[in-house]
Design a protein around this motif. Structure first.
Motif, PDB file in Angstrom:
ATOM      1  N   ASP A 159       9.742 -11.144  -6.633  1.00  0.00           N
ATOM      2  CA  ASP A 159      10.059 -11.567  -5.576  1.00  0.00           C
ATOM      3  C   ASP A 159      11.682 -11.382  -5.220  1.00  0.00           C
ATOM      4  OD1 ASP A 159       7.832 -13.863  -4.326  1.00  0.00           O
ATOM      5  OD2 ASP A 159       7.806 -13.184  -6.382  1.00  0.00           O
ATOM      6  N   ASP A 160      12.577 -11.723  -6.299  1.00  0.00           N
ATOM      7  CA  ASP A 160      13.791 -11.661  -5.911  1.00  0.00           C
ATOM      8  C   ASP A 160      14.676 -10.296  -6.202  1.00  0.00           C
ATOM      9  OD1 ASP A 160      13.530 -14.470  -4.846  1.00  0.00           O
ATOM     10  OD2 ASP A 160      14.108 -14.983  -6.993  1.00  0.00           O
ATOM     11  N   HIS A 161      14.469 -10.016  -7.277  1.00  0.00           N
ATOM     12  CA  HIS A 161      15.127  -8.742  -7.696  1.00  0.00           C
ATOM     13  C   HIS A 161      14.761  -7.302  -7.484  1.00  0.00           C
ATOM     14  CE1 HIS A 161      18.056  -6.769 -10.615  1.00  0.00           C
ATOM     15  NE2 HIS A 161      17.051  -5.947 -10.865  1.00  0.00           N
ATOM     16  N   TYR A 162      13.502  -7.089  -7.529  1.00  0.00           N
ATOM     17  CA  TYR A 162      12.856  -5.798  -6.723  1.00  0.00           C
ATOM     18  C   TYR A 162      12.121  -6.095  -5.638  1.00  0.00           C
ATOM     19  CZ  TYR A 162      13.719  -3.745 -11.543  1.00  0.00           C
ATOM     20  OH  TYR A 162      13.984  -3.502 -12.786  1.00  0.00           O
ATOM     21  N   LYS A 163      11.765  -7.240  -5.289  1.00  0.00           N
ATOM     22  CA  LYS A 163      10.998  -7.472  -3.916  1.00  0.00           C
ATOM     23  C   LYS A 163       9.750  -6.355  -3.693  1.00  0.00           C
ATOM     24  CE  LYS A 163      15.050  -9.313  -1.619  1.00  0.00           C
ATOM     25  NZ  LYS A 163      15.696  -9.315  -2.754  1.00  0.00           N
ATOM     26  N   ARG A 164       9.385  -6.293  -4.762  1.00  0.00           N
ATOM     27  CA  ARG A 164       7.879  -5.317  -4.722  1.00  0.00           C
ATOM     28  C   ARG A 164       7.132  -5.648  -6.092  1.00  0.00           C
ATOM     29  NH1 ARG A 164       9.658   0.584  -4.532  1.00  0.00           N
ATOM     30  NH2 ARG A 164      11.062  -0.068  -2.762  1.00  0.00           N
ATOM     31  N   PRO A 165       5.917  -5.135  -6.021  1.00  0.00           N
ATOM     32  CA  PRO A 165       5.226  -5.148  -7.454  1.00  0.00           C
ATOM     33  C   PRO A 165       5.951  -4.456  -8.591  1.00  0.00           C
ATOM     34  CG  PRO A 165       3.583  -4.646  -5.638  1.00  0.00           C
ATOM     35  CD  PRO A 165       4.977  -4.527  -5.125  1.00  0.00           C
ATOM     36  N   VAL A 166       5.760  -5.071  -9.652  1.00  0.00           N
ATOM     37  CA  VAL A 166       6.411  -4.535 -10.770  1.00  0.00           C
ATOM     38  C   VAL A 166       5.657  -4.509 -11.977  1.00  0.00           C
ATOM     39  CG1 VAL A 166       8.320  -5.103 -12.531  1.00  0.00           C
ATOM     40  CG2 VAL A 166       8.738  -5.766 -10.234  1.00  0.00           C
ATOM     41  N   ILE A 167       5.510  -3.620 -12.866  1.00  0.00           N
ATOM     42  CA  ILE A 167       4.718  -3.213 -14.032  1.00  0.00           C
ATOM     43  C   ILE A 167       5.507  -3.544 -15.141  1.00  0.00           C
ATOM     44  CG2 ILE A 167       2.922  -1.812 -15.140  1.00  0.00           C
ATOM     45  CD1 ILE A 167       2.406  -0.691 -12.539  1.00  0.00           C
ATOM     46  N   ILE A 168       5.419  -4.237 -16.081  1.00  0.00           N
ATOM     47  CA  ILE A 168       6.143  -4.614 -17.312  1.00  0.00           C
ATOM     48  C   ILE A 168       5.351  -4.117 -18.409  1.00  0.00           C
ATOM     49  CG2 ILE A 168       7.546  -6.333 -18.377  1.00  0.00           C
ATOM     50  CD1 ILE A 168       7.553  -8.042 -16.078  1.00  0.00           C
ATOM     51  N   TYR A 169       5.787  -3.071 -19.265  1.00  0.00           N
ATOM     52  CA  TYR A 169       4.840  -2.655 -20.447  1.00  0.00           C
ATOM     53  C   TYR A 169       5.972  -2.835 -21.686  1.00  0.00           C
ATOM     54  CZ  TYR A 169       8.163   1.172 -19.587  1.00  0.00           C
ATOM     55  OH  TYR A 169       9.318   1.933 -19.444  1.00  0.00           O
TER      56      TYR A 169
ATOM     57  N   MET B 170       0.844  -1.225  -0.127  1.00  0.00           N
ATOM     58  CA  MET B 170      -0.078  -0.176  -0.106  1.00  0.00           C
ATOM     59  C   MET B 170       0.811   1.167  -0.051  1.00  0.00           C
ATOM     60  SD  MET B 170      -2.812  -1.033   2.849  1.00  0.00           S
ATOM     61  CE  MET B 170      -2.638   0.591   3.600  1.00  0.00           C
ATOM     62  N   SER B 171       2.083   1.261   0.757  1.00  0.00           N
ATOM     63  CA  SER B 171       2.787   2.368   1.000  1.00  0.00           C
ATOM     64  C   SER B 171       4.114   2.744   0.036  1.00  0.00           C
ATOM     65  CB  SER B 171       3.308   2.192   2.346  1.00  0.00           C
ATOM     66  OG  SER B 171       4.113   1.097   2.552  1.00  0.00           O
ATOM     67  N   ILE B 172       4.305   1.949  -0.949  1.00  0.00           N
ATOM     68  CA  ILE B 172       5.374   1.606  -1.844  1.00  0.00           C
ATOM     69  C   ILE B 172       5.126   2.507  -3.148  1.00  0.00           C
ATOM     70  CG2 ILE B 172       7.029   0.426  -0.301  1.00  0.00           C
ATOM     71  CD1 ILE B 172       6.347  -1.710  -2.459  1.00  0.00           C
ATOM     72  N   SER B 173       5.860   2.529  -3.876  1.00  0.00           N
ATOM     73  CA  SER B 173       5.716   2.746  -5.423  1.00  0.00           C
ATOM     74  C   SER B 173       6.257   1.643  -6.099  1.00  0.00           C
ATOM     75  CB  SER B 173       6.672   4.050  -6.044  1.00  0.00           C
ATOM     76  OG  SER B 173       7.789   3.998  -5.737  1.00  0.00           O
ATOM     77  N   TYR B 174       5.698   1.206  -7.418  1.00  0.00           N
ATOM     78  CA  TYR B 174       5.867   0.151  -8.195  1.00  0.00           C
ATOM     79  C   TYR B 174       6.959   0.393  -9.246  1.00  0.00           C
ATOM     80  CZ  TYR B 174       1.534  -1.467  -5.483  1.00  0.00           C
ATOM     81  OH  TYR B 174       0.604  -1.882  -4.723  1.00  0.00           O
ATOM     82  N   GLU B 175       7.653  -0.667  -9.108  1.00  0.00           N
ATOM     83  CA  GLU B 175       8.598  -0.424 -10.345  1.00  0.00           C
ATOM     84  C   GLU B 175       8.137  -0.549 -11.683  1.00  0.00           C
ATOM     85  OE1 GLU B 175      12.562   0.491 -10.903  1.00  0.00           O
ATOM     86  OE2 GLU B 175      11.677  -0.183  -8.835  1.00  0.00           O
ATOM     87  N   ARG B 176       8.545  -0.050 -12.565  1.00  0.00           N
ATOM     88  CA  ARG B 176       7.889   0.034 -13.892  1.00  0.00           C
ATOM     89  C   ARG B 176       9.226  -0.058 -14.785  1.00  0.00           C
ATOM     90  NH1 ARG B 176       3.079   4.322 -14.833  1.00  0.00           N
ATOM     91  NH2 ARG B 176       2.124   3.970 -12.716  1.00  0.00           N
ATOM     92  N   ILE B 177       9.171  -1.423 -15.734  1.00  0.00           N
ATOM     93  CA  ILE B 177      10.184  -1.636 -16.461  1.00  0.00           C
ATOM     94  C   ILE B 177       9.527  -2.061 -17.967  1.00  0.00           C
ATOM     95  CG2 ILE B 177      12.038  -2.224 -14.741  1.00  0.00           C
ATOM     96  CD1 ILE B 177      11.354  -4.994 -15.289  1.00  0.00           C
TER      97      ILE B 177
END
Length: 585
Positions: free
Chosen positions: A466-476, A422-429
């Motif tokens: 799970d391993d690299h970013y340890k947070r939700p990732v949005i792949i586009y 809820m509190s973090i920003s998600y990685e976008r790659i």
């Protein structure tokens, strides 16, 4: 002069009966915290199913066989004369008879102690019992202790009230007489209904069946604490999804589940037919005229030589006159309403006839699909992220008791993980960046060889989140070959405006894209996919008449429930899961 101290005011929570069943939900009694003391003395009607039961029988009164004392047999009386020996013996005859009956000797053997007109003695009534029942009506994690005293409330012979019994009772709420966790119990004054159970065949008679065993009893498993908790979380998540979208100006639109188009192009579909060709019986059974729908796996072939050019005679005679399927996605139909009403969404079942055996896929799954007019890919990604965070927060705010249970019973880290997401920003790659990262991995070997242009597998996605970013990732910006025909082509001519949201310990939960609004580009993509222009003419019309940029996404609702509960198999959160070879009820 000291001021008199006032006792703290007791708050009495309202106990309002349900409007259509005239009973009080146990939740209103069990989840009112310190205010429970204000409920003592209240008369209520409650109903539920017995989770556990205990019967305590009272011992028969032993004093009945005790010989009377001299004072009891011959109370002193002024002026009373002394009794003779014969009179003393006669006064003891009732006691001797009781002794004889205890040892099983008939009084006929001793006519001297048998009275001439003595009535035949009736068997003594059974000793009264107390029943202590833990009942649940599905509204709360906790259960209510219900106490039935058979001396006050008669219980029919044979009603032992085992686990699974349904009971509706009226009684008074009192302070619990036990020393357990509960502080309140119901002392029953009247039993209004008892639904008996067959203990030998009732599946939940055994304690704590594992979830995989409960899948064989989908009609009974909601009575378990775990499945009931999952269902309440599912209900809250359902309401939260509607709330988020309504708060942001979306309109709810129902889209069909029977369709004649293939909106994805990558999934095996269920064909819908009423034709007898598919085996509606033989002989007299073949004359049955009622329409029957049968689902058959249909693998879409893109080779025109296999598809053929005409409509087969048996298909033309079918109910719809052309091949029809259970819908895989409703986004294409949703687009037509987005191009008229702006922001719209649908919520319903989608079907895939895949035999993968994946623990995160069953044949029928519910999804939330969103379509936004006057928007591009970036807008959909932001909306999807905001929606996901809103759902996480809503569950934590509105399901504290169920989440506490889930944390204790299923996943001790679930609340922490939801708060973190809820509190973090998600990685976008981009897809290209994802491939570059995965190629550089040296401490792990992937089963599927990775190269640009192929779909990322669950193993690849899990490593990134799970391993690299340890947070939700949005792949586009995926390669155009791995996404549906309607996704907008990027300027490079190789990638399309699509995205996936990948969540740790779960995988892909949301997929989205910007739709192709240019008629020429859409026509070219349809040609690449060998799609019939006639079949998609209505879809092309949206580009001919007032086209607009628009984008959207689909959220796997059942996967969200899986994520919120910390479970791993979607069959444990879908009420009646349909899998390959299994659809029993």
């Amino acid at each position: 002069m000291m001021e008199s101290q006032q006792e703290p005011k007791v708050t009495i929570p309202p106990l309002i009966p349900l409007e259509y069943s005239n009973r009080v939900m146990l939740k209103t009694i069990l989840e009112c915290g310190d205010d429970q003391i204000g409920l003592f003395g209240k008369t209520v009607v409650v109903g539920g199913w017995v989770k556990s039961s205990k019967e305590v029988k009272r011992e028969p009164v032993a004093a009945a066989l005790k010989p009377p004392t001299a004072a009891e047999a011959f109370p002193p009386s002024p002026g009373r004369k002394e009794l003779s020996c014969v009179e003393v013996v006669q006064s003891r005859i009732p006691f001797f008879k009781k002794i004889i009956r205890v040892f099983g000797v008939s009084s006929d053997s001793y006519p001297g102690v048998r009275e001439k007109f003595e009535p035949v003695p009736k068997p003594p009534p059974p000793p009264p019992s107390k029943f202590f029942l833990q009942i649940s009506d599905g509204s709360s994690i906790s259960s209510l202790m219900v106490v039935i005293d058979s001396a006050v409330v008669p219980v029919s012979a044979g009603h032992v009230l085992p686990t699974g019994t349904c009971i509706l009772a009226q009684g008074v709420l009192e302070k619990s007489s036990s020393h357990g966790k509960q502080t309140i119990e119901l002392k029953v004054e009247k039993i209004l209904h008892i639904g008996t159970v067959e203990p030998d065949t009732y599946p939940l008679s055994r304690k704590r069946l594992p979830l995989d065993s409960l899948r064989d009893y989908p009609h009974i498993r909601p009575r378990t604490t775990t499945v009931a908790s999952i269902t309440r979380i599912c209900d809250t998540l359902d309401f939260a999804a509607h709330t988020f979208l309504h708060n942001h100006g979306f309109l709810h639109v129902q889209v069909p589940i029977i369709t004649t188009i293939d909106s994805e192009g990558f999934s095996e579909k269920f064909q819908v037919t009423t034709s007898k060709k598919w085996g509606l019986g033989s002989g007299s059974d073949a004359d049955v005229r009622h329409e029957t729908v049968k689902a058959e796996q249909h693998i879409e072939a893109r080779d025109k030589s296999k598809l053929g050019t005409g409509v087969k005679p048996e298909v033309k005679e079918d109910f719809f006159g052309r091949q029809s399927y259970l819908s895989v996605s409703g986004r294409l139909h949703l687009e037509s309403y987005a191009c008229a009403l702006g922001n719209v969404y649908s919520f319903g079942p989608r079907f895939r006839a895949e035999k993968t055996g994946s623990i995160k896929q069953v044949a029928e799954m519910w999804v939330v699909e969103v379509e936004i007019a006057f928007s591009q890919l970036e807008d959909s990604m932001k909306c999807a992220e905001d929606c996901f965070k809103f759902l996480c927060k809503w569950i934590l705010d509105h399901c504290p008791h169920d989440m506490k249970f889930v944390t204790k019973r299923i996943d001790k880290t679930i609340v922490h993980r939801l708060e973190y997401m809820m509190s973090i920003s998600y990685e976008r790659i981009s897809y290209r960046e994802a491939v570059d990262i995965l190629r550089k991995v040296t401490d792990k070997t992937f089963e599927t060889k990775l190269r640009w242009g192929v779909p990322l597998t669950a193993e690849h996605l899990s490593y990134l989140a799970d391993d690299h970013y340890k947070r939700p990732v949005i792949i586009y910006d995926y390669p155009k070959a791995v996404k549906p025909f309607y996704v907008r082509l990027n300027d490079d001519g190789k990638t399309v405006a699509a995205f996936d949201m990948v969540v740790p310990k779960m995988g892909t939960v949301i997929t989205g894209s910007q739709s192709e609004e240019r008629l020429d580009m859409l026509s070219a993509r349809m040609k690449e996919f060998d799609l019939s222009r006639d079949q998609y003419e209505w879809y092309q019309d949206l580009r001919k008449h007032g086209t607009v940029k628009h984008s959207g996404f689909r959220l796997g609702f059942d996967l969200m429930v899986l994520l919120m509960t910390g479970l791993t198999d979607v069959r444990d959160v879908v009420p009646f899961p349909r899998t390959h070879g299994k659809a029993n009820n």
